[in-house]
Scaffold this active site. Structure first.
Site, PDB file in Angstrom:
ATOM      1  CG  ASP A 169      -2.035   0.973   1.166  1.00  0.00           C
ATOM      2  OD1 ASP A 169      -2.160   1.664   0.146  1.00  0.00           O
ATOM      3  OD2 ASP A 169      -2.814   1.037   2.129  1.00  0.00           O
ATOM      4  CG  HIS A 242      -8.126  -0.243  -5.363  1.00  0.00           C
ATOM      5  ND1 HIS A 242      -9.147   0.522  -4.849  1.00  0.00           N
ATOM      6  CD2 HIS A 242      -6.996   0.140  -4.712  1.00  0.00           C
ATOM      7  CE1 HIS A 242      -8.665   1.332  -3.914  1.00  0.00           C
ATOM      8  NE2 HIS A 242      -7.356   1.120  -3.816  1.00  0.00           N
TER       9      HIS A 242
END
Length: 384
Positions: A169, A242
């Site tokens: 991330d 995403h």
């Protein structure tokens, strides 16, 4: 879905007028600090009449941080404070930051970005949780009887910057000059130069459903490989992944950016596993466009497939003043001044050990002459 509250502040027409040197006197809070091993996120609502306690606390935050951080200087303790739109109106007279408004709820065909109460955000981080905990306890103790903690999350670093779903991330967060351009307000809103906007959402993951997916399908949901952290080729990356939906471009085709300091959190015994999404930006419009794509779809009617496994349970937006403005706050509003005059002269501060424990469619993204505003994470992603 609520209606927009008006267009966000436009960037300066002349990029040269917005160089960092032009706003050197407006040093930001520690919004550009590096990711750390630990963080505490506190969202508080301020009780009626509690504005005076908040006004007294905010200029003292730097000193509190220094006092607590001096115990382990190498741990890099920082604290960023943000104020919500409603609290700003209650506390201060005069103008408010051009882009400050309440978080705008988004209701899509299948998923919803909720708006939840929040007047004050404190983002505390360090390489050691004990420092974060101590500073949080000191702050909450100072606000006893004046504010209520409505959300408290203790975040931690998970292996090599991965979330609990197993993917890296924040790979494409901007750095250096690019990060400053993406995050720090400049000449477009000179009264609030050096400030930033920050959006927070607490996501809860359905780990049982997620772990039931084969790795190859997880990669199609995210748009990146799980092990190597490489973005999928365009012909292999689904349009509802995403990565695909969280890429936001300026009219000139350059990618807009934000700076995210997301952290995993969880309580194993209660079976709660999640990600605390926190995004700093020069204008909230970039983050809002990203969320619009995720929840309402691009094209409308679709949604980000990660939302089938990850649900936001909070959502709020804040303005983080520059360090100088935080130390020398604007004058109080008439209501805040009256409340302050009628408030008790002092409030006992509890011992930190016993301190109390501490959720509309956005406006279009403004074009920038240099196209430097951005959303960071995976290669072209703005949310991972």
């Amino acid at each position: 879905m609520t209606s927009p509250a008006g267009p966000p502040a436009q960037p300066p027409a002349d990029p040269a007028a917005d160089r960092p040197a032009a706003r050197a006197a407006a040093e930001p809070q520690a919004v550009l600090g590096p990711l750390t091993s630990a963080a505490v996120f506190l969202v508080l609502t301020v009780d009626p009449g509690g504005e005076g306690a908040v006004r007294e606390l905010l200029p003292d935050l730097a000193g509190l941080r220094r006092s607590v951080g001096s115990r382990v200087p190498a741990a890099g303790l920082t604290c960023v404070a943000g104020l919500g739109a409603a609290l700003w109106e209650r506390m201060f007279a005069g103008p408010r930051p051009a882009g400050l408004h309440s978080f705008r709820e988004l209701v899509g065909p299948r998923h919803r970005a909720v708006a939840t109460p929040g007047d004050l955000l404190l983002h505390i981080r360090a390489e050691r949780m004990d420092l974060c905990f101590e500073l949080a306890a000191q702050v909450v103790g100072r606000l006893a009887g004046a504010a209520t903690v409505v959300d408290e999350v203790h975040g931690f670093k998970y292996f090599d910057e991965r979330d609990l779903m197993g993917f890296v991330d924040g790979t494409e967060n901007p750095v250096g000059r690019s990060a400053e351009e993406a995050v720090v307000i400049g000449a477009e809103d000179p009264d609030f130069a050096g400030g930033s906007y920050v959006t927070v959402q607490r996501y809860v993951h359905d780990m049982r459903a997620w772990n039931a997916l084969p790795v190859e399908e997880q990669e199609r949901v995210i748009g990146r490989t799980k092990s190597a952290n490489i973005e999928l080729d365009d012909d292999a990356k689904p349009a509802d992944s995403h990565v695909a939906l969280t890429s936001v471009d300026a009219p000139d085709g350059s990618q807009l950016q934000i700076l995210r300091d997301n952290m995993p959190y969880g309580t194993v015994g209660q079976g709660e596993f999640g990600t605390y999404f926190i995004a700093y930006s020069r204008t909230p419009a970039v983050t809002e466009e990203m969320l619009r794509n995720m929840f309402l779809g691009r094209p409308p009617g679709s949604h980000d497939r990660i939302l089938d496994f990850s649900t936001p349970v909070t959502g709020s937006l804040y303005f983080t003043p520059s360090a100088a403005l935080l130390g020398d706050l604007p004058g109080p509003s008439d209501a805040a001044a009256r409340a302050r005059r009628s408030a008790p002269t002092s409030t006992p501060v509890p011992d930190p050990v016993s301190a109390p424990d501490p959720v509309s469619a956005p406006d279009p993204v403004p074009a920038r002459a240099d196209g430097s505003l951005g959303i960071g994470s995976l290669k072209r992603s703005t949310a991972r």
